[in-house]
Design an enzyme around this catalytic site. Structure first.
Site, PDB file in Angstrom:
ATOM      1  N   GLU A   1      -5.199  -5.882  10.245  1.00  0.00           N
ATOM      2  CA  GLU A   1      -4.242  -4.525  10.486  1.00  0.00           C
ATOM      3  C   GLU A   1      -4.501  -4.118  11.737  1.00  0.00           C
ATOM      4  O   GLU A   1      -5.456  -3.071  12.188  1.00  0.00           O
ATOM      5  CB  GLU A   1      -4.441  -3.613   9.563  1.00  0.00           C
ATOM      6  CG  GLU A   1      -4.146  -4.312   8.049  1.00  0.00           C
ATOM      7  CD  GLU A   1      -3.345  -3.083   7.256  1.00  0.00           C
ATOM      8  OE1 GLU A   1      -2.370  -3.402   6.705  1.00  0.00           O
ATOM      9  OE2 GLU A   1      -4.028  -2.023   7.144  1.00  0.00           O
TER      10      GLU A   1
ATOM     11  N   HIS B   1      -9.573   0.534   5.039  1.00  0.00           N
ATOM     12  CA  HIS B   1      -8.079   0.843   5.736  1.00  0.00           C
ATOM     13  C   HIS B   1      -8.290   1.705   6.709  1.00  0.00           C
ATOM     14  O   HIS B   1      -9.304   2.555   6.746  1.00  0.00           O
ATOM     15  CB  HIS B   1      -7.000   1.337   4.497  1.00  0.00           C
ATOM     16  CG  HIS B   1      -5.715   1.515   5.122  1.00  0.00           C
ATOM     17  ND1 HIS B   1      -5.430   2.425   6.131  1.00  0.00           N
ATOM     18  CD2 HIS B   1      -4.728   0.484   5.050  1.00  0.00           C
ATOM     19  CE1 HIS B   1      -3.933   1.830   6.310  1.00  0.00           C
ATOM     20  NE2 HIS B   1      -3.610   0.944   5.687  1.00  0.00           N
TER      21      HIS B   1
ATOM     22  N   SER C   1       3.607  -2.637  10.355  1.00  0.00           N
ATOM     23  CA  SER C   1       4.956  -2.897  10.474  1.00  0.00           C
ATOM     24  C   SER C   1       5.599  -4.094   9.993  1.00  0.00           C
ATOM     25  O   SER C   1       6.730  -4.535  10.557  1.00  0.00           O
ATOM     26  CB  SER C   1       5.532  -2.502  11.813  1.00  0.00           C
ATOM     27  OG  SER C   1       4.995  -1.157  12.209  1.00  0.00           O
TER      28      SER C   1
ATOM     29  N   GLU D   1      -6.765   3.907   7.875  1.00  0.00           N
ATOM     30  CA  GLU D   1      -6.610   5.417   7.923  1.00  0.00           C
ATOM     31  C   GLU D   1      -7.738   5.988   7.178  1.00  0.00           C
ATOM     32  O   GLU D   1      -8.001   7.199   7.354  1.00  0.00           O
ATOM     33  CB  GLU D   1      -5.069   5.739   7.103  1.00  0.00           C
ATOM     34  CG  GLU D   1      -3.953   5.428   7.617  1.00  0.00           C
ATOM     35  CD  GLU D   1      -2.917   5.221   7.061  1.00  0.00           C
ATOM     36  OE1 GLU D   1      -3.057   5.438   5.724  1.00  0.00           O
ATOM     37  OE2 GLU D   1      -1.788   4.399   7.539  1.00  0.00           O
TER      38      GLU D   1
ATOM     39  N   LYS E   1      -0.011   4.281  -0.108  1.00  0.00           N
ATOM     40  CA  LYS E   1      -0.648   5.439   0.640  1.00  0.00           C
ATOM     41  C   LYS E   1      -0.434   6.597  -0.407  1.00  0.00           C
ATOM     42  O   LYS E   1      -0.507   6.866  -1.706  1.00  0.00           O
ATOM     43  CB  LYS E   1      -0.220   5.713   1.868  1.00  0.00           C
ATOM     44  CG  LYS E   1      -0.068   4.277   2.738  1.00  0.00           C
ATOM     45  CD  LYS E   1       0.281   4.454   4.004  1.00  0.00           C
ATOM     46  CE  LYS E   1       0.179   3.135   4.911  1.00  0.00           C
ATOM     47  NZ  LYS E   1       0.185   3.395   6.122  1.00  0.00           N
TER      48      LYS E   1
ATOM     49  N   ASN F   1       0.754  -1.043  -0.014  1.00  0.00           N
ATOM     50  CA  ASN F   1       0.034  -0.043  -0.105  1.00  0.00           C
ATOM     51  C   ASN F   1       0.985   1.082   0.047  1.00  0.00           C
ATOM     52  O   ASN F   1       1.454   1.430   0.816  1.00  0.00           O
ATOM     53  CB  ASN F   1      -0.825  -0.019   1.257  1.00  0.00           C
ATOM     54  CG  ASN F   1      -1.696   1.257   1.510  1.00  0.00           C
ATOM     55  OD1 ASN F   1      -1.667   2.107   0.326  1.00  0.00           O
ATOM     56  ND2 ASN F   1      -2.220   1.490   2.474  1.00  0.00           N
TER      57      ASN F   1
ATOM     58  N   GLY G   1       2.499   1.596  10.804  1.00  0.00           N
ATOM     59  CA  GLY G   1       3.427   2.812  10.865  1.00  0.00           C
ATOM     60  C   GLY G   1       4.054   3.097  12.203  1.00  0.00           C
ATOM     61  O   GLY G   1       4.562   4.216  12.246  1.00  0.00           O
TER      62      GLY G   1
HETATM   63  C1  PEP Z   1      -0.812  -0.275   5.966  1.00  0.00           C
HETATM   64  O1  PEP Z   1      -0.702   0.658   5.662  1.00  0.00           O
HETATM   65  O2  PEP Z   1      -1.743  -0.884   5.726  1.00  0.00           O
HETATM   66  C2  PEP Z   1       0.633  -0.682   6.913  1.00  0.00           C
HETATM   67  C3  PEP Z   1       0.485  -1.856   7.447  1.00  0.00           C
HETATM   68  O3  PEP Z   1       1.510   0.052   7.086  1.00  0.00           O
HETATM   69  P1  PEP Z   1       2.883  -0.203   7.580  1.00  0.00           P
HETATM   70  O4  PEP Z   1       3.370  -1.472   7.019  1.00  0.00           O
HETATM   71  O5  PEP Z   1       3.628   1.026   7.400  1.00  0.00           O
HETATM   72  O6  PEP Z   1       2.731  -0.491   9.151  1.00  0.00           O
END
Ligand code: PEP
Length: 253
Positions: free
Chosen positions: A169, A97, A215, A99, A13, A11, A175
């Protein structure tokens, strides 16, 4: 993990201009050319979908989008439909997601409409669920996931969901550099699979892919993928570098 084909999804973003996206995609195609028995997907921003599509079209990297709007067309300024995504060469779309839930008013109900539109248009939905840190600390993880899954998939039959991918997630791990331990992730994936089993039956529960996101990096992917109910990863930060993302894709090597 049974017969489920792993999916490693990136992703991007709100990162990368068109030229940056093309460059990263080119490197990724080269670096992952030898990847076997794994699906790879990248979700650039909408603006870069067409140009990246040209780069990945003869490779084993699939193109995905980060969102869609459920209406077919109309006066919906700023929105993008499933048909528009298909026309750029997208095969997958990330839906719900955290976010988007946190900053853009996404709810279980809008997620449900988006999943419906994706399926109707032959896009593979990557449906994101996950608890916040507060919810985990107050032992509400399973209740929250149950509600997100229940409402997000309201009104669907098992047959509708054959291609659906779930991405677990935990919001506290996105992040932040904090990863759920592989045991924590496995426990939650097993729970999600059991919910699918209860609601849609054993056949779908066995075949549905559940990705872990939060992460994920080259140094923790193998341990996560060794878990029985983890079928891949949704990767944010580490997917922005072709070098790092390809190491995640090639986790078996
Ligand atoms: C994501 O944006 O779906 C995500 C898991 O981000 P990160 O890997 O940076 O934690």
């Amino acid at each position: 993990m049974g017969n489920r084909r792993p999916l490693i999804a990136g992703n991007w973003k709100m990162y990368k201009t068109c030229s940056e996206a093309v460059e990263t995609a080119r490197q990724l195609v080269k670096l992952t050319a030898a990847a076997a028995d794994v699906d790879v997907m990248i979700a650039p921003p909408f603006t870069a979908l067409s140009v990246v599509s040209e780069v990945v079209k003869d490779s084993n990297v699939f193109l995905g989008a980060q969102n869609l709007f459920w209406e077919k067309e109309g006066a919906f300024t700023g929105q993008i439909s499933a048909a528009m995504l298909i026309s750029t060469g997208c095969r997958h779309v990330i839906i719900g997601h955290s976010e988007r839930r946190q900053y853009f008013g996404e709810t279980d109900e809008t997620v449900n409409k988006k999943i419906r539109s994706a399926i109707k248009n032959d896009l593979i939905p990557v449906f994101c669920v996950g608890e916040t840190e507060n919810e985990r600390e107050s032992n509400q993880t399973f209740t929250v996931l149950d509600k997100q899954l229940h409402n997000g998939l309201e009104g669907f039959s098992a047959g509708d969901l054959e291609t659906l991918v779930i991405a677990y997630e935990p919001v506290w791990a996105i992040g932040t550099g904090k990863t759920a331990t592989s045991d924590q992730a496995q426990e939650t994936h097993q729970f999600l699979r059991s919910l699918v089993d209860k609601r849609f039956g054993n056949v779908l529960a066995k075949s549905i892919r559940i990705l872990y996101g939060g992460s994920v990096k080259p140094n923790n992917i193998a341990e996560l993928m060794a878990m029985a109910d983890i079928d891949g990863a949704l990767v944010g930060g580490a997917s922005l570098s072709a070098e790092m993302f390809s190491q995640i894709v090639l986790y078996k090597e």
